[in-house]
Write a protein that holds these residues in place. Sequence first.
Motif, PDB file in Angstrom:
ATOM      1  N   LYS A  47     -41.862 -32.334 116.414  1.00 52.81           N
ATOM      2  CA  LYS A  47     -40.563 -31.842 116.846  1.00 52.81           C
ATOM      3  C   LYS A  47     -39.733 -32.947 117.489  1.00 52.81           C
ATOM      4  O   LYS A  47     -38.540 -32.768 117.728  1.00 52.81           O
ATOM      5  N   LYS A  48     -40.381 -34.066 117.770  1.00 48.65           N
ATOM      6  CA  LYS A  48     -39.681 -35.268 118.217  1.00 48.65           C
ATOM      7  C   LYS A  48     -39.824 -36.343 117.152  1.00 48.65           C
ATOM      8  O   LYS A  48     -40.862 -36.442 116.487  1.00 48.65           O
ATOM      9  N   PHE A  49     -38.776 -37.147 117.015  1.00 45.80           N
ATOM     10  CA  PHE A  49     -38.771 -38.254 116.060  1.00 45.80           C
ATOM     11  C   PHE A  49     -39.891 -39.243 116.406  1.00 45.80           C
ATOM     12  O   PHE A  49     -40.634 -39.689 115.530  1.00 45.80           O
ATOM     13  N   HIS A  50     -40.015 -39.565 117.698  1.00 46.95           N
ATOM     14  CA  HIS A  50     -41.045 -40.504 118.159  1.00 46.95           C
ATOM     15  C   HIS A  50     -41.761 -39.895 119.360  1.00 46.95           C
ATOM     16  O   HIS A  50     -41.128 -39.487 120.327  1.00 46.95           O
TER      17      HIS A  50
ATOM     18  N   TYR B 261     -38.299 -30.054 112.821  1.00 51.32           N
ATOM     19  CA  TYR B 261     -39.406 -30.981 112.616  1.00 51.32           C
ATOM     20  C   TYR B 261     -38.907 -32.197 111.833  1.00 51.32           C
ATOM     21  O   TYR B 261     -38.003 -32.082 111.004  1.00 51.32           O
ATOM     22  N   PHE B 262     -39.551 -33.348 112.082  1.00 56.51           N
ATOM     23  CA  PHE B 262     -39.173 -34.607 111.443  1.00 56.51           C
ATOM     24  C   PHE B 262     -40.249 -35.070 110.466  1.00 56.51           C
ATOM     25  O   PHE B 262     -41.444 -34.993 110.768  1.00 56.51           O
ATOM     26  N   GLY B 263     -39.815 -35.581 109.314  1.00 60.70           N
ATOM     27  CA  GLY B 263     -40.704 -36.230 108.353  1.00 60.70           C
ATOM     28  C   GLY B 263     -40.198 -37.630 108.081  1.00 60.70           C
ATOM     29  O   GLY B 263     -38.996 -37.840 107.883  1.00 60.70           O
ATOM     30  N   ASP B 264     -41.090 -38.623 108.023  1.00 58.43           N
ATOM     31  CA  ASP B 264     -40.693 -40.034 108.046  1.00 58.43           C
ATOM     32  C   ASP B 264     -41.502 -40.826 107.020  1.00 58.43           C
ATOM     33  O   ASP B 264     -42.733 -40.736 106.980  1.00 58.43           O
ATOM     34  N   SER B 265     -40.806 -41.619 106.187  1.00 54.80           N
ATOM     35  CA  SER B 265     -41.496 -42.442 105.199  1.00 54.80           C
ATOM     36  C   SER B 265     -40.585 -43.575 104.758  1.00 54.80           C
ATOM     37  O   SER B 265     -39.352 -43.447 104.786  1.00 54.80           O
ATOM     38  N   SER B 266     -41.181 -44.701 104.353  1.00 56.02           N
ATOM     39  CA  SER B 266     -40.374 -45.788 103.801  1.00 56.02           C
ATOM     40  C   SER B 266     -41.114 -46.454 102.645  1.00 56.02           C
ATOM     41  O   SER B 266     -42.343 -46.396 102.555  1.00 56.02           O
TER      42      SER B 266
ATOM     43  N   ILE C  54     -36.587 -43.457 105.354  1.00 53.86           N
ATOM     44  CA  ILE C  54     -35.999 -42.112 105.328  1.00 53.86           C
ATOM     45  C   ILE C  54     -36.672 -41.242 106.386  1.00 53.86           C
ATOM     46  O   ILE C  54     -37.905 -41.164 106.448  1.00 53.86           O
ATOM     47  N   THR C  55     -35.864 -40.581 107.193  1.00 56.82           N
ATOM     48  CA  THR C  55     -36.378 -39.538 108.076  1.00 56.82           C
ATOM     49  C   THR C  55     -35.527 -38.291 107.879  1.00 56.82           C
ATOM     50  O   THR C  55     -34.294 -38.348 107.962  1.00 56.82           O
ATOM     51  N   VAL C  56     -36.179 -37.183 107.592  1.00 54.02           N
ATOM     52  CA  VAL C  56     -35.510 -35.905 107.378  1.00 54.02           C
ATOM     53  C   VAL C  56     -35.902 -34.954 108.506  1.00 54.02           C
ATOM     54  O   VAL C  56     -37.063 -34.920 108.928  1.00 54.02           O
TER      55      VAL C  56
ATOM     56  N   ASN D 202     -43.846 -29.485 104.876  1.00 51.07           N
ATOM     57  CA  ASN D 202     -42.598 -29.241 104.158  1.00 51.07           C
ATOM     58  C   ASN D 202     -41.588 -30.369 104.376  1.00 51.07           C
ATOM     59  O   ASN D 202     -41.029 -30.911 103.416  1.00 51.07           O
ATOM     60  N   VAL D 203     -41.359 -30.749 105.619  1.00 48.09           N
ATOM     61  CA  VAL D 203     -40.321 -31.750 105.890  1.00 48.09           C
ATOM     62  C   VAL D 203     -40.756 -33.134 105.412  1.00 48.09           C
ATOM     63  O   VAL D 203     -39.914 -33.941 104.978  1.00 48.09           O
ATOM     64  N   CYS D 204     -42.034 -33.426 105.461  1.00 48.88           N
ATOM     65  CA  CYS D 204     -42.519 -34.716 104.956  1.00 48.88           C
ATOM     66  C   CYS D 204     -42.373 -34.789 103.438  1.00 48.88           C
ATOM     67  O   CYS D 204     -42.064 -35.852 102.882  1.00 48.88           O
ATOM     68  N   LYS D 205     -42.571 -33.660 102.771  1.00 49.04           N
ATOM     69  CA  LYS D 205     -42.336 -33.609 101.330  1.00 49.04           C
ATOM     70  C   LYS D 205     -40.868 -33.903 101.030  1.00 49.04           C
ATOM     71  O   LYS D 205     -40.541 -34.607 100.062  1.00 49.04           O
ATOM     72  N   LEU D 206     -39.976 -33.396 101.851  1.00 48.98           N
ATOM     73  CA  LEU D 206     -38.551 -33.667 101.664  1.00 48.98           C
ATOM     74  C   LEU D 206     -38.250 -35.153 101.800  1.00 48.98           C
ATOM     75  O   LEU D 206     -37.466 -35.714 101.016  1.00 48.98           O
TER      76      LEU D 206
END
Length: 263
Positions: free
Chosen positions: A181-184, A111-116, A104-106, A17-21
């Motif tokens: 649950k962690k950014f990194h 939970y974190f989702g990350d993409s560029s 972008i990280t949401v 879900n969060v990665c889709k965001l």
Amino acid sequence: MNMKYIKNSKDIKYMRNVCKLASEVLDYISNFIKIGVTTNELDLLCYNYIINVQKAIPGPLNYFPPGYKFPFPKSICTSINDVVCHGIPDNKFLKNGDILNIDITVKKNNYFGDSSRMFVVGETTLNAKFLIKIAYECMWAGISKVKDNVYLNDIGNAIQMHAEKYNFSIVKEFCGHGIGKKFHEFPQILNYNNFKSSEKIYSGMIFTIEPMINEGSRFIYETSNGWTIKTKDKSLSAQWEHTILVTDFGFEVLTISNNYFFL
């Protein structure tokens, strides 16, 4: 292998879900990238979209990891031309020919989702377009190696071989990372072959693959703001990033977008 980095079905549901965001923010902001826009304007648009539409949180805003003197002051990273990563939005206008990475990280439900993605402002040079293309192919070369019980080095080696085939260089100081649950978190996903490593990846892991490819030398430096990284020789740099789930038989790209195709 520390089993705490293997995600369970609940984790995977929330991560999907969060990665889709995150991918939706990139779809949204792509419509505003044009000559004469400032990266501050892009940052504010993303902030409002994440907060008001997605009811989520911009992951980078006030992020303050160990080793940094200041928290990151903006909601997105905007890295232009010779900026490798962690470009801070400001009031400079985008100009014709600029190449731009938006990262972008949401964060939602903890939970974190990350993409560029890379973007071109107006019309740029053939060399810049080719760098962007090869960086994109490097990311997918790495992703294609993802499968349960394979070596981490298979990812980095595939990325490095593809970049060097075209005489581009790999930034070695930054890499992909586990996320949840962690950014990194563990594991680090290097973009080159570390012959000393024997680590493997396993089904249920989630991490980013995000090669940073320079047109010239691989060497970089940190600017005075304590965050932004640039190429030492002022050559162009390009980066793409997806968040990947390792499955029993391969991979699932969690930040894929049905509205975006790179040609």
